[in-house]
Design a protein around this motif. Sequence first.
Motif, mmCIF file in Angstrom:
data_model
loop_
_atom_site.group_PDB
_atom_site.id
_atom_site.type_symbol
_atom_site.label_atom_id
_atom_site.label_comp_id
_atom_site.label_asym_id
_atom_site.label_seq_id
_atom_site.Cartn_x
_atom_site.Cartn_y
_atom_site.Cartn_z
ATOM 1 N N UNK A 57 31.167 9.664 11.167
ATOM 2 C CA UNK A 57 32.224 8.671 11.018
ATOM 3 C C UNK A 57 31.760 7.463 10.202
ATOM 4 N N UNK A 58 30.442 7.265 10.120
ATOM 5 C CA UNK A 58 29.892 6.107 9.415
ATOM 6 C C UNK A 58 29.517 6.411 7.971
ATOM 7 N N UNK A 59 29.755 7.634 7.509
ATOM 8 C CA UNK A 59 29.285 8.034 6.181
ATOM 9 C C UNK A 59 29.901 7.179 5.079
ATOM 10 N N UNK A 60 31.202 6.939 5.160
ATOM 11 C CA UNK A 60 31.877 6.190 4.087
ATOM 12 C C UNK A 60 31.386 4.744 4.012
ATOM 13 N N UNK A 61 31.371 3.973 5.127
ATOM 14 C CA UNK A 61 30.894 2.591 5.019
ATOM 15 C C UNK A 61 29.426 2.497 4.619
ATOM 16 N N UNK A 62 28.600 3.456 5.047
ATOM 17 C CA UNK A 62 27.197 3.377 4.652
ATOM 18 C C UNK A 62 27.022 3.730 3.175
ATOM 19 N N UNK A 63 27.820 4.662 2.665
ATOM 20 C CA UNK A 63 27.773 4.964 1.236
ATOM 21 C C UNK A 63 28.208 3.752 0.416
#
Length: 209
Positions: free
Chosen positions: A78-84
């Motif tokens: 779920x955190x992939x987009x904000x971390x990218x």
Amino acid sequence: MARGRKPDAPGLQEAKGNPGKRQKSKAKQASKPAEPKPTPVAAGGVKPPKWLRRSPAATEVWNEFAPLLTKLNLLTPLDAFPFARYCRYVVDWLAADKAVSKEGVWFNATDTNGEKTKKRHPAFHARQELEKCLSSIEAQFGMRPDSRYKLLAEQARALGFGGLFDQPAASGDNTETPAQPDAVDEDDIGDVIGVMKGMDSPPPVGRPN
């Protein structure tokens, strides 16, 4: 007076071709193998978004930090987009920092009155704004010691291991709190007194003189 054969015009040279079979500078550059672009890794089952591939530098940031965060259970799918997005901000920050280092913080300018003045480089302001964004995201992902301790403590409490993160008592205070006696029921006190009275015996009678 310059010696040697006069070089042909560019159009004439193209018409002649390359009879000497010598490799041109452009051809030499084209023949160099291109550096392979980094491939985003799926760290702990967390896959980066596809658009991250457009930035090789941001992909390198992902590949460096994503595995570390997944090991600490601080990065989920779920955190992939904000971390990218954080990885892209890092690249922008590096570009702004490079511009400031090369061109300086201040540059000469002219104000509205036509007076000479100095202004801060736009890259300096961009770097400051990016630092605010990066600092906020780093706190959310536990990429600072204080925020990481807080996140890990919350995870431990959720799993029933909150005692691992309890604060120890102050080292300078070694005084132990004396144990308080248990409250005694008044009825129990009466019973004890009654038993003690039952055990009393009259004093022995003295011998007559």
